[in-house]
Design an enzyme around this catalytic site. Structure first.
Site, PDB file in Angstrom:
ATOM      1  N   GLY A   1       0.899  -1.182   0.044  1.00 27.10           N
ATOM      2  CA  GLY A   1      -0.074   0.063   0.021  1.00 27.10           C
ATOM      3  C   GLY A   1       0.797   1.234  -0.035  1.00 27.10           C
ATOM      4  N   ASN A   2       0.198   2.253   0.213  1.00 28.92           N
ATOM      5  CA  ASN A   2       1.065   3.582   0.552  1.00 28.92           C
ATOM      6  C   ASN A   2       0.413   4.489   1.578  1.00 28.92           C
ATOM      7  OD1 ASN A   2      -0.623   5.627  -0.807  1.00 28.92           O
ATOM      8  ND2 ASN A   2      -0.558   4.037  -2.625  1.00 28.92           N
ATOM      9  N   ARG A   3       1.173   5.661   1.660  1.00 32.10           N
ATOM     10  CA  ARG A   3       0.672   6.619   2.859  1.00 32.10           C
ATOM     11  C   ARG A   3      -0.354   7.380   2.374  1.00 32.10           C
ATOM     12  NH1 ARG A   3       5.972   8.685   5.780  1.00 32.10           N
ATOM     13  NH2 ARG A   3       4.397   9.545   7.044  1.00 32.10           N
ATOM     14  N   SER A   4      -1.022   7.371   1.386  1.00 30.68           N
ATOM     15  CA  SER A   4      -1.979   8.447   1.110  1.00 30.68           C
ATOM     16  C   SER A   4      -3.260   8.177   1.998  1.00 30.68           C
ATOM     17  CB  SER A   4      -2.635   8.080  -0.373  1.00 30.68           C
ATOM     18  OG  SER A   4      -3.522   8.666  -0.526  1.00 30.68           O
TER      19      SER A   4
ATOM     20  N   ALA B   1      -3.724   7.780  -4.825  1.00 29.50           N
ATOM     21  CA  ALA B   1      -2.268   7.503  -5.021  1.00 29.50           C
ATOM     22  C   ALA B   1      -2.320   5.908  -5.580  1.00 29.50           C
ATOM     23  CB  ALA B   1      -1.514   7.715  -3.739  1.00 29.50           C
TER      24      ALA B   1
END
Ligand code: C5P
Length: 405
Positions: free
Chosen positions: A211-214, A278
């Site tokens: 995943g990512n930090r958005s 994102a």
């Protein structure tokens, strides 16, 4: 001098009980600064926290509390008060007052006036976080929302008790800004806006993902601003922990491919697509059916590139206005310009991430770049930036419509 955003607007401010009632005093001042004429109605519980005299001094108007005050009724009866109001704002709204309004009670002056008035109603809840999260309160909020009531907040943060979470009254300046937006012009009336927001999650096995930090906050702010400007809004959201802005149709997805499919289904019905998600660039080529076990050796994951959603939309023959984001940690504008051209976008919003702004923050700072121009939007609340972004998109669409004529 432009007139203030709420010039001469007659606002009835209902204050209900709770420690946040003291903030309503500041709210009166800010509403008047924005040009409004304010009359305050207190519930019996609110009058225990702040005296009517405080509100009388700040509003410059008589303050009402009970339904049975003969002299007050003789001066301006509750039905006249309901007619006088062009807007009703209940701030703070306690769990009890929310419930009373949702169920159409008329058991005190405030509830009676709300029932007797046709003025648009906005409510800023404030309560303990568990009271806010309770299914009964959430059902009441949904009922009010479905009737077109604007729910402003609550904000997330420390409470009077030593705990923290959603339930705080929105700051008075944000309440005023939200009212101004609701009251303001509707440049996107009749327009259909599609927004993608949040991260995507690509599963590795049944319990792990890439995943990512958005946080999704920028995209959710855009969706909310678009509704405030009169648009019909569809929001395709990756996994985020955010409430759906009032009036927005939300569709939750998990992976980039699911987001692409959801976006593509909506594209034929939309005039503007804003890709604020994102989206993960890669996904595991295969998702393991069972939880991967440690083997004592390095684990090699093969990744496959994901579809570029915004580029696919921009490449369509018949397509809406397409805006994308470029979140970068360095050479922000240079990378953004390259992306604008490579993806064939009409506009790109470039932002630096990773130094306290950008992901997971309330504030952001954007540079809007389009073929033939740019505009820097200095650091501000994401909702304010969203309004500015939509204003720029509106101007660019108007210009290209003129050229086509
Ligand atoms: O290439 P990059 O991910 O930096 O591009 C960012 C922009 O492209 C954002 O608007 C994002 O929503 C969009 N994007 C997309 N699909 C992808 C990757 C990015 O729509 N697979």
């Amino acid at each position: 001098m432009p007139s203030p955003p709420l010039a001469k607007l007659r606002i009835l401010l209902g204050v209900s009980g709770g420690i946040a009632a003291y903030k309503a005093a500041e709210l009166v001042r800010r509403l008047r600064d924005a040009g409004a004429v304010v009359r305050v109605v207190l519930t019996a519980n609110a009058a225990r926290f702040v005296t009517p005299l405080t509100f009388q001094a700040l509003s410059g108007q008589p303050v009402r509390s009970g339904l049975w005050d003969e002299s007050a009724e003789a001066a301006l009866g509750h039905i006249e008060l309901a007619r006088w109001a062009q807007r009703i704002l209940v701030a703070p709204a306690s769990a009890n007052t929310l419930a009373r309004l949702a169920h159409g009670m008329a058991d005190d002056l405030l509830a009676t006036v709300c029932l007797a008035s046709t003025a648009p109603l906005a409510i800023a809840p404030a309560m303990n976080l568990r009271m806010w999260a309770h299914a009964a309160t959430q059902a009441n909020v949904e009922t009010l929302r479905s009737r077109g009531v604007a729910i402003l907040g609550p904000a997330d943060g420390p409470m009077a008790e030593p705990e923290s979470g959603p339930g705080r009254l929105l700051e008075p300046e944000r309440i005023v800004a939200a009212l101004a937006a609701l009251h303001g012009p509707k440049p996107l009336a009749g327009r259909r806006v599609l927004v993608s927001a949040g991260p995507t999650c690509e599963d590795i096995d049944p319990v792990r993902f890439i995943g990512n930090r958005s946080s999704g906050r920028m995209g959710f702010a855009i969706a909310r601003a678009a509704v405030e400007q009169g648009a019909t809004v569809h929001l395709v959201a990756g996994p985020v922990h955010l409430p759906t802005p009032a009036g927005v149709a939300r569709e939750d997805v998990r992976s980039a491919r699911a987001m692409r499919d959801a976006v593509m289904r909506q594209i034929p019905q939309c005039d503007i697509f804003i890709a604020a998600a994102a989206v993960g660039d890669y996904r595991p080529t295969e998702i393991a059916a069972h939880k991967l076990k440690k083997s004592g050796k390095a684990l090699v994951l093969e990744l496959t590139e994901n579809p570029d959603i915004v580029a696919q939309v921009a490449a369509l023959k018949k397509r809406p206005f397409v805006a994308g984001f470029a979140a970068e940690t360095q050479n922000v504008e240079k990378h953004a310009r390259t992306k604008l051209v490579r993806k064939g976008l009409d506009l790109i919003a470039a932002n630096r991430v990773g130094n306290g702004v950008g992901f997971d923050a309330d504030d952001n700072e954007l540079t809007l770049i389009w073929p033939g121009g740019e505009e820097h939007l200095p650091r501000a609340d994401k909702l304010q930036l969203a309004h500015a972004l939509l204003a720029r998109i509106g101007a660019l669409r108007a210009k290209s419509a003129k050229r086509r004529r």
